[in-house]
Motif scaffolding. Structure first.
Motif, PDB file in Angstrom:
ATOM      1  N   ASP A  99       0.809  -1.349  -0.124  1.00 24.43           N
ATOM      2  CA  ASP A  99      -0.024   0.077   0.044  1.00 24.43           C
ATOM      3  C   ASP A  99       1.065   1.078  -0.065  1.00 24.43           C
ATOM      4  OD1 ASP A  99      -1.867   1.940   0.105  1.00 24.43           O
ATOM      5  OD2 ASP A  99      -2.487   1.164   2.198  1.00 24.43           O
ATOM      6  N   HIS A 100       1.021   1.932  -1.177  1.00 30.52           N
ATOM      7  CA  HIS A 100       1.530   3.155  -1.234  1.00 30.52           C
ATOM      8  C   HIS A 100       0.825   4.020  -2.144  1.00 30.52           C
ATOM      9  CE1 HIS A 100       3.505   1.875  -4.804  1.00 30.52           C
ATOM     10  NE2 HIS A 100       3.590   0.884  -4.229  1.00 30.52           N
ATOM     11  N   ARG A 101       1.082   5.309  -2.211  1.00 29.03           N
ATOM     12  CA  ARG A 101       0.553   6.095  -3.029  1.00 29.03           C
ATOM     13  C   ARG A 101       0.791   5.966  -4.489  1.00 29.03           C
ATOM     14  NH1 ARG A 101       0.482  11.750   0.227  1.00 29.03           N
ATOM     15  NH2 ARG A 101      -1.069  11.276   1.965  1.00 29.03           N
ATOM     16  N   ALA A 102      -0.304   6.064  -5.468  1.00 27.55           N
ATOM     17  CA  ALA A 102      -0.060   5.856  -6.903  1.00 27.55           C
ATOM     18  C   ALA A 102       0.964   6.616  -7.238  1.00 27.55           C
ATOM     19  CB  ALA A 102      -1.312   5.942  -7.745  1.00 27.55           C
ATOM     20  N   CYS A 113      -8.875  15.550 -11.773  1.00 29.41           N
ATOM     21  CA  CYS A 113      -9.228  14.399 -11.303  1.00 29.41           C
ATOM     22  C   CYS A 113     -11.001  14.551 -10.657  1.00 29.41           C
ATOM     23  CB  CYS A 113      -8.393  13.906 -10.091  1.00 29.41           C
ATOM     24  SG  CYS A 113      -6.556  13.476 -10.821  1.00 29.41           S
ATOM     25  N   ARG A 149      -2.230   8.335 -13.247  1.00 28.37           N
ATOM     26  CA  ARG A 149      -2.108   6.945 -12.587  1.00 28.37           C
ATOM     27  C   ARG A 149      -3.260   6.720 -11.488  1.00 28.37           C
ATOM     28  NH1 ARG A 149       3.713   4.416 -10.104  1.00 28.37           N
ATOM     29  NH2 ARG A 149       3.053   2.261 -10.592  1.00 28.37           N
ATOM     30  N   ASP A 150      -3.097   7.836 -10.728  1.00 23.56           N
ATOM     31  CA  ASP A 150      -4.176   7.592  -9.444  1.00 23.56           C
ATOM     32  C   ASP A 150      -5.732   7.521 -10.095  1.00 23.56           C
ATOM     33  OD1 ASP A 150      -2.771   9.134  -6.726  1.00 23.56           O
ATOM     34  OD2 ASP A 150      -1.881   9.546  -8.565  1.00 23.56           O
ATOM     35  N   CYS A 151      -6.082   8.198 -10.857  1.00 22.67           N
ATOM     36  CA  CYS A 151      -7.573   7.718 -11.329  1.00 22.67           C
ATOM     37  C   CYS A 151      -7.782   6.495 -12.090  1.00 22.67           C
ATOM     38  CB  CYS A 151      -7.732   8.880 -12.372  1.00 22.67           C
ATOM     39  SG  CYS A 151      -8.106  10.487 -11.390  1.00 22.67           S
ATOM     40  N   ALA A 172      -5.759   3.936 -10.873  1.00 18.16           N
ATOM     41  CA  ALA A 172      -5.975   3.010  -9.660  1.00 18.16           C
ATOM     42  C   ALA A 172      -7.227   3.202  -9.086  1.00 18.16           C
ATOM     43  CB  ALA A 172      -4.750   3.136  -8.782  1.00 18.16           C
ATOM     44  N   TYR A 173      -7.760   4.361  -8.907  1.00 15.20           N
ATOM     45  CA  TYR A 173      -9.118   4.419  -8.338  1.00 15.20           C
ATOM     46  C   TYR A 173     -10.112   3.660  -9.155  1.00 15.20           C
ATOM     47  CZ  TYR A 173     -13.293   6.668  -6.330  1.00 15.20           C
ATOM     48  OH  TYR A 173     -14.456   7.136  -5.850  1.00 15.20           O
ATOM     49  N   ALA A 210     -10.315   0.118  -8.564  1.00 12.35           N
ATOM     50  CA  ALA A 210     -10.652  -0.571  -7.446  1.00 12.35           C
ATOM     51  C   ALA A 210     -12.112  -0.398  -7.219  1.00 12.35           C
ATOM     52  CB  ALA A 210      -9.927   0.284  -6.286  1.00 12.35           C
ATOM     53  N   TYR A 211     -12.519   0.782  -7.840  1.00 13.28           N
ATOM     54  CA  TYR A 211     -13.980   1.145  -7.824  1.00 13.28           C
ATOM     55  C   TYR A 211     -14.763   0.043  -8.578  1.00 13.28           C
ATOM     56  CZ  TYR A 211     -18.398   4.212  -8.703  1.00 13.28           C
ATOM     57  OH  TYR A 211     -19.415   4.745  -8.765  1.00 13.28           O
ATOM     58  N   ARG A 212     -14.367  -0.357  -9.729  1.00 10.24           N
ATOM     59  CA  ARG A 212     -15.100  -1.411 -10.562  1.00 10.24           C
ATOM     60  C   ARG A 212     -14.845  -2.914  -9.603  1.00 10.24           C
ATOM     61  NH1 ARG A 212     -13.372   0.046 -16.667  1.00 10.24           N
ATOM     62  NH2 ARG A 212     -15.071  -1.298 -17.155  1.00 10.24           N
ATOM     63  N   ARG A 213     -13.519  -3.091  -9.243  1.00 11.09           N
ATOM     64  CA  ARG A 213     -13.470  -4.176  -8.363  1.00 11.09           C
ATOM     65  C   ARG A 213     -14.506  -4.498  -7.354  1.00 11.09           C
ATOM     66  NH1 ARG A 213      -8.673  -3.477  -6.636  1.00 11.09           N
ATOM     67  NH2 ARG A 213      -7.775  -3.694  -8.967  1.00 11.09           N
ATOM     68  N   SER A 214     -14.636  -3.327  -6.729  1.00 11.59           N
ATOM     69  CA  SER A 214     -15.790  -3.259  -5.362  1.00 11.59           C
ATOM     70  C   SER A 214     -17.189  -3.505  -5.910  1.00 11.59           C
ATOM     71  CB  SER A 214     -15.474  -2.144  -4.346  1.00 11.59           C
ATOM     72  OG  SER A 214     -15.928  -0.947  -5.244  1.00 11.59           O
TER      73      SER A 214
END
Lengths: 113, 216
Positions: free
Chosen positions: A4-7, A29, A60-62, A64-65, A68-72
């Motif tokens: 876990d670290h920042r994208a 963003c 890259r942050d978006c 990753a976001y 994770a949003y789709r995965r959840s």
């Protein structure tokens, strides 16, 4: 071991912030956030979808976001669609009696449709 | 692009177990229309378990869930004359039970006072997102193999404030469209979309421990 670290670090975000100012057609963003639901529902216009994907290329942050949003969402749906999820084999006896009793009342009551 | 979630709800029907003996669906419907006691009893035994499961998703109290399932089944029997067979009987019953559960949930807060503080995306002063990156995220099917994943996801949904939990249940689990979900709980489509997005964002945040290597 932590995964876990920042994208993107502070420097990367600072560069992106400058880009947002220099290239006004690139959505920020925060603006990107407001399009996510319609993007996933395939309800964006062609232009908006293009701008959305352009932002994804840069950010890259978006990426990753959004992943994770789709995965959840998928995880949530999968948990509730699981055919192996507990389904009571039998309904409570009281439920059967109550529904049948309500039918009897209906049959006796001419005002009930 | 194929939409991720619209119309792909996980639990849109209340189908009886396929192996259960008894009347076929068409005969069951005809039996209910002619007030056949045997058909009514089979209907409750066939569709009751799924009705209970649906009601439990919306209502924490087991008593409330049983009452909602009961109301839904009674309403379905009373309204069977209007069942045209455009959908499976289970799909039709499912909608009626969801509506019965929603009545027990109560009015959806117009302006939720319950906070999702700490669960929303974070941006810096340049409107750039600050997002953790998880490099070794197990696939969804691997996560699902773990019993604790299911319990954790269910608990995460239950812990959402009611004004957010109900929209995510209707759209992502029960298979309602945005318009149908908005109408069901008396919100505008725009308000429903805002609630749904915030609920998903909060759920994503809540599920992050799963994504950090998959262990809680």
């Amino acid at each position: 071991m932590s995964h876990d670290h920042r994208a993107t670090g502070d420097f990367g975000r600072a560069v992106r912030g400058i880009m947002f100012k220099l290239l006004p057609f690139v959505m920020t963003c925060r603006e990107f956030e407001g399009f996510i639901l319609d993007y996933l529902d395939d309800r964006l216009s062609t232009k908006a979808r293009w701008l959305f994907r352009l932002h994804l290329l840069f950010c890259r942050d978006c990426r990753a976001y959004l992943a994770a949003y789709r995965r959840s969402v998928r995880l949530n749906q999968a948990v509730f669609s699981d055919p192996g999820a507990p389904l009571p084999e039998e309904v409570p006896g009281g439920l059967v009696k109550a529904v049948l009793a309500a039918r009897s009342v209906d049959a006796d009551d001419p005002d009930v449709d | 692009m194929v939409p991720l979630t619209r119309g792909s709800g996980a639990a849109q029907t209340a189908q009886p177990p396929p192996s259960r003996p008894g009347l076929a669906e068409a005969d069951l419907v005809e039996g209910l229309k002619t007030s056949d006691d045997r058909a009514a009893e089979q209907f409750v035994r066939d569709y009751g378990p799924a009705a209970l499961r649906v009601a439990r998703r919306f209502l924490e109290s087991e008593d409330d869930a049983e009452d909602a399932a009961q109301e839904g089944l009674i309403q379905a029997i009373r309204a069977i004359g209007s069942f045209r067979g455009d959908s499976a009987l289970g799909t039709w019953v499912h909608r009626i039970v969801v509506n019965a559960a929603l009545k027990r949930v109560g009015a959806i807060e117009r302006d939720p006072t319950s906070s999702l503080e700490g669960m929303m995306p974070v941006f810096d002063r340049n409107d750039c997102r600050i997002e953790p990156l998880h490099t070794l995220v197990p696939p969804v099917d691997v996560l699902l193999e773990r019993r604790e994943t299911r319990a954790f996801v269910r608990q995460s949904i239950q812990s959402l404030p009611q004004g957010y939990r109900v929209p995510i249940l209707l759209r992502d689990i029960e298979g309602y469209s945005t318009r149908e979900a908005a109408e069901a709980i008396g919100l505008s489509e725009g308000a429903l979309k805002v609630r749904l997005h915030r609920a998903r964002a909060a759920l994503k945040k809540a599920l992050e421990p799963l994504f950090k290597g998959g262990h809680l």
